[in-house]
Design a protein around this motif. Structure first.
Motif, mmCIF file in Angstrom:
data_model
loop_
_atom_site.group_PDB
_atom_site.id
_atom_site.type_symbol
_atom_site.label_atom_id
_atom_site.label_comp_id
_atom_site.label_asym_id
_atom_site.label_seq_id
_atom_site.Cartn_x
_atom_site.Cartn_y
_atom_site.Cartn_z
ATOM 1 N N THR A 29 7.877 -5.018 -3.973
ATOM 2 C CA THR A 29 9.023 -4.093 -4.303
ATOM 3 C C THR A 29 9.845 -4.702 -5.456
ATOM 4 O OG1 THR A 29 9.262 -3.517 -1.698
ATOM 5 C CG2 THR A 29 11.111 -3.276 -3.387
ATOM 6 N N LEU A 33 10.352 -2.614 -9.355
ATOM 7 C CA LEU A 33 11.876 -2.593 -9.929
ATOM 8 C C LEU A 33 11.865 -3.672 -11.149
ATOM 9 C CD1 LEU A 33 13.892 -2.515 -6.697
ATOM 10 C CD2 LEU A 33 13.318 -0.426 -7.878
ATOM 11 N N ASP A 197 10.235 -0.825 2.273
ATOM 12 C CA ASP A 197 10.264 0.178 0.975
ATOM 13 C C ASP A 197 10.673 1.358 1.834
ATOM 14 O OD1 ASP A 197 9.897 2.110 -1.021
ATOM 15 O OD2 ASP A 197 8.551 0.889 -2.090
ATOM 16 N N ASP A 390 16.327 -3.067 3.746
ATOM 17 C CA ASP A 390 16.098 -1.907 2.378
ATOM 18 C C ASP A 390 15.561 -2.806 1.345
ATOM 19 O OD1 ASP A 390 15.929 -0.268 -0.051
ATOM 20 O OD2 ASP A 390 17.451 1.114 1.163
ATOM 21 N N ARG A 392 15.412 -2.445 -1.869
ATOM 22 C CA ARG A 392 15.988 -2.260 -3.213
ATOM 23 C C ARG A 392 17.235 -3.105 -3.163
ATOM 24 N NH1 ARG A 392 16.645 3.953 -2.676
ATOM 25 N NH2 ARG A 392 17.227 3.402 -0.508
ATOM 26 N N SER A 396 17.251 -6.488 -5.619
ATOM 27 C CA SER A 396 18.603 -6.644 -6.600
ATOM 28 C C SER A 396 18.732 -8.127 -6.599
ATOM 29 C CB SER A 396 19.620 -5.721 -6.312
ATOM 30 O OG SER A 396 20.286 -5.860 -4.799
#
Length: 408
Positions: A29, A33, A197, A390, A392, A396
């Motif tokens: 992941t 990104l 994901d 999650d 994402r 981050s």
């Protein structure tokens, strides 16, 4: 803006071993990104299996190879332990030589390695100016006091290097590290949970895939109550507890089928032992490559299950468990390490004690016989996994930490 600042900096992901598991999935992941902002390079051993490499194909990332690798399996003989250490040292020398071609001062290196063992390599990379990250999914294993003291000393040294960064993939790992790191460093260790994901989970759940045809492909019929386990078929995953529980369940529910999705076929030794349980076609080993080469195909296979069971003895926070929960499969696992951070008993799943095949059998039979329980675990487990794990959000956290390495 200088030419160095205007071009993408390199983000290097490196493994020295070939076993495929949650650590690699954890990083996919981030890679996906990060590729928008960084020049991502993946460095893997030449011996990495083709089915593992297939997971990288959708990301279209450059992959470079190391000639030597480290076999992470546990050795019990003295000769085996010596051979294992030699392999580790040789693989680390190979990795260090390979990394010399990069300007580590202008790069980020994320290396999956045990810092209490491989501290020399990590120190050398930091001394070369590298910004070195590693993620700990498990706490250091049990060992004699003298060895733990040595490991603690090494981690104390590493935690004083300004370019060395540890991430914890769950709260249990961070709390366990408190006595192993300097207090200031421990406070700075971020928690980035093992991720799912969510977009691929949603794609699977919203697809019109014919689950009955997937069952037929693997000789499972509509009437079967399917209990799924996922991961390497090894002792620490509780494989024999799973099979012992299968025997007990089948005495009361003969239409149950026990499926283990694994990255590689059973060894001959394992096959002989599996046969000794006399489960015959009630136990179905499935190789992940036979299911599909992309994650959505794997998730579609998860969805044929009526229950998920992972009776691990040693575990961080297994991604397969989180994925099963997110997909709405009622899940059972053990009260060890970080698993209770995902499973709240009888709310998001069922917790049992490790090694208790009777408790596992009873949990499976509860899920099978209680439709309301199945519905609640499916609904609440899915909601909890998607809201709290999650990928994402996790990615981050990493990307921000990478970026801060170059703040003036």
């Amino acid at each position: 803006m200088s030419s160095t600042e205007s071009k993408k900096r390199k983000l290097i992901f490196l493994w020295t071993y070939t076993d495929w598991g949650g650590a690699q999935l954890y990083m996919l992941t981030i890679m996906r990104l990060a590729a928008q902002l960084w020049d991502v390079v993946v460095v893997l051993p030449m011996a990495t299996k083709k089915d593992v490499l297939a997971f990288y194909e959708p990301y279209d990332l450059p992959i470079e190879f190391l000639n030597h690798h480290f076999d992470a399996k546990v050795e019990t003989s003295v000769a085996g332990k010596v051979r294992r250490q030699f392999q580790r040292i040789r693989s680390e020398i190979t990795a260090y030589r390979h990394l010399r071609k990069f300007d580590l001062r202008e790069s980020i290196l994320h290396i999956e390695i045990a810092p209490w063992q491989s501290w020399v390599l990590l120190c050398l990379l930091c001394f070369r100016g590298g910004n070195v990250f590693t993620t700990l999914n498990n706490f250091p294993p049990d060992a004699p006091k003298w060895r733990k003291l040595v490991w603690k000393t090494r981690l104390q040294i590493l935690s004083r290097l300004p370019r060395f960064h540890i991430f914890a993939s769950n709260r249990y790992v961070k709390d366990s590290l408190r006595e192993w790191l300097t207090p200031q460093y421990w406070d700075s260790v971020p928690i980035a949970y093992s991720p799912i994901d969510s977009s691929q989970i949603a794609e699977s759940r919203e697809s019109n895939v014919d689950l009955a045809s997937i069952r037929r492909k693997f000789d499972l019929v509509e009437e079967d109550f399917v209990i799924l386990a996922v991961g390497q078929f090894v002792d620490r995953k509780g494989r024999w507890v799973f099979l012992e529980a299968a025997k007990k369940v089948l005495e009361q529910a003969p239409n149950s089928r026990f499926v283990w999705l694994m990255p590689s076929p059973l060894t001959e030794e394992d096959r002989v032992k599996v046969e000794s349980y006399l489960l015959f076609d009630r136990f179905v080993p499935v190789i992940s490559q036979d299911v599909g080469k992309d994650r959505v195909s794997i998730f579609n296979f998860f969805r044929i299950a009526d229950a998920f069971a992972l009776p691990s003895y040693i575990e961080g926070l297994p991604i397969a468990l989180l994925e099963a929960m997110a997909l709405g499969v009622p899940s059972i696992s053990t009260n060890v390490y970080a698993i209770p951070e995902a499973i709240m008993p009888d709310k998001t799943g069922i917790l049992i004690e490790p090694g208790d095949s009777t408790a596992l059998a009873e949990a499976i039979l509860r899920i099978k016989s209680d439709a309301r329980l199945r519905e609640r675990l499916s609904r609440d487990g899915s909601q909890f996994a998607i809201e709290n794990f999650d990928g994402r959000i996790m990615a981050s956290t990493y990307l921000e930490a990478y970026r801060k390495c170059f703040d003036s």
